[in-house]
Design an enzyme around this catalytic site. Sequence first.
Site, mmCIF file in Angstrom:
data_model
loop_
_atom_site.group_PDB
_atom_site.id
_atom_site.type_symbol
_atom_site.label_atom_id
_atom_site.label_comp_id
_atom_site.label_asym_id
_atom_site.label_seq_id
_atom_site.Cartn_x
_atom_site.Cartn_y
_atom_site.Cartn_z
ATOM 1 N N ARG A 52 0.560 -1.147 -0.089
ATOM 2 C CA ARG A 52 0.375 -0.040 0.115
ATOM 3 C C ARG A 52 0.797 0.913 0.230
ATOM 4 O O ARG A 52 0.611 1.938 -1.133
ATOM 5 C CB ARG A 52 -0.536 -0.582 0.924
ATOM 6 C CG ARG A 52 -1.822 1.588 1.054
ATOM 7 C CD ARG A 52 -3.174 1.331 1.876
ATOM 8 N NE ARG A 52 -2.194 1.218 3.712
ATOM 9 C CZ ARG A 52 -3.285 0.371 4.857
ATOM 10 N NH1 ARG A 52 -4.468 0.259 4.517
ATOM 11 N NH2 ARG A 52 -2.419 1.122 5.758
ATOM 12 N N LYS A 151 -3.220 6.456 1.602
ATOM 13 C CA LYS A 151 -2.148 7.120 3.319
ATOM 14 C C LYS A 151 -1.539 8.466 2.636
ATOM 15 O O LYS A 151 -0.145 8.203 3.663
ATOM 16 C CB LYS A 151 -2.099 5.884 3.901
ATOM 17 C CG LYS A 151 -1.685 6.272 5.017
ATOM 18 C CD LYS A 151 -1.769 4.602 5.711
ATOM 19 C CE LYS A 151 -2.248 4.440 7.426
ATOM 20 N NZ LYS A 151 -3.081 5.601 7.972
ATOM 21 N N GLU A 184 -15.869 6.310 5.874
ATOM 22 C CA GLU A 184 -15.136 5.625 7.460
ATOM 23 C C GLU A 184 -15.247 6.722 8.453
ATOM 24 O O GLU A 184 -15.721 8.058 8.568
ATOM 25 C CB GLU A 184 -13.407 5.778 6.605
ATOM 26 C CG GLU A 184 -12.660 6.502 5.777
ATOM 27 C CD GLU A 184 -11.266 6.528 5.701
ATOM 28 O OE1 GLU A 184 -11.133 5.503 5.911
ATOM 29 O OE2 GLU A 184 -10.829 7.031 4.729
HETATM 30 N N1 PMP Z 1 -9.050 4.489 7.787
HETATM 31 C C1 PMP Z 1 -8.072 5.734 7.828
HETATM 32 C C2 PMP Z 1 -8.626 6.825 6.850
HETATM 33 C C3 PMP Z 1 -6.878 5.315 8.268
HETATM 34 O O1 PMP Z 1 -6.041 6.397 8.575
HETATM 35 C C4 PMP Z 1 -6.655 3.842 8.694
HETATM 36 C C5 PMP Z 1 -5.682 3.642 9.234
HETATM 37 N N2 PMP Z 1 -5.087 4.159 10.399
HETATM 38 C C6 PMP Z 1 -7.575 2.828 8.402
HETATM 39 C C7 PMP Z 1 -8.906 3.570 7.991
HETATM 40 C C8 PMP Z 1 -8.264 1.409 8.088
HETATM 41 O O2 PMP Z 1 -6.698 0.781 7.242
HETATM 42 P P1 PMP Z 1 -5.309 -0.448 8.212
HETATM 43 O O3 PMP Z 1 -6.768 -1.375 8.636
HETATM 44 O O4 PMP Z 1 -4.934 -0.374 6.823
HETATM 45 O O5 PMP Z 1 -4.468 -0.083 9.677
#
Ligand code: PMP
Length: 292
Positions: A52, A151, A184
């Site tokens: 990612r 990200k 989200e």
């Molecule tokens: N959404 C956002 C905006 C995030 O920053 C994150 C990670 N902190 C997630 C979802 C969750 O992603 P992951 O399961 O890969 O940590």
Amino acid sequence: MGLKIYLDGAFVDEEEAKVSVFDHGVLYGDGIFEGIRAYNGRVFKLNEHVDRLFNGSRAIMLEPPVSKEEMKEIVLETLRRNSLKDAYIRLVVTRGKGDLGLDPDKCPKPTLFCIAAGIQMYPEELYENGLEVVTVPTRRNTPETVNPQMKSLNYLNSIMAKLEAKLAGVEEAIMINNEGYVAEATGDNIFIIRKGRLVTPPAFLGILEGVTRNTVMELAEKRNIPVEEKVFTRYDVYSADECFLTGTAAEVIPVTKVDGRTIGSGKPGEITRTLIQDYKELTKSTGTEIFL
Ligand code: PMP
């Protein structure tokens, strides 16, 4: 004793781990990062996180200064240098030092650093009783602006929402997009459960495609719990049987109140509790060995 930080090819004491004020990561949030966990001597889903990071880097035309294999080794070595078996790992690649203009072409060398530290989780009580969240005025960035699928170091969109959640007296926000669809949380993905089916927004809507989200979807499928990636609105959350958030730091955390509405029975539901356990089991039993 302080932490040993990986910074541009060397391990340095945390007091020495400094980047330039001309780094475009600092000046403009121009960079990509990852949050990764280590459990009991193993790094969970290391390949997925590094993939990612590289995908996001490609999207912003930033070439990480090391290969994927080297990047993974940097993560493992950072854990070894700090004798950490259980940790939260922050991996960051920025555009590097440039001038005061925006032009990334004036930044010849990306900055790369890796921090491994202890973990700050939500209190255990919240996993048993559930989290209260609110929806907030700040809309999730849409894919055609700063796409949340990357990200990127530019997290002001989430930070605005976090501020608004805290002003409302809760710790986490659910972010809606411009069309009124649930996107989200500020640092976690969202799932609702209705009539035994798991529903989560599709990545193209403009969300981070969470590694935990994808893992939970696989765990649900293993238990023959149907999973759908589908858009939904606030109403669907209010009227859901169960709701939970997923993220590397939070893992799987039940949500029992949204905008003052009680979700389901007001207690973490059956499916949520099953997935919390399944996720815990998986983090215990899989991952890339650190060899401390
Ligand atoms: N959404 C956002 C905006 C995030 O920053 C994150 C990670 N902190 C997630 C979802 C969750 O992603 P992951 O399961 O890969 O940590």
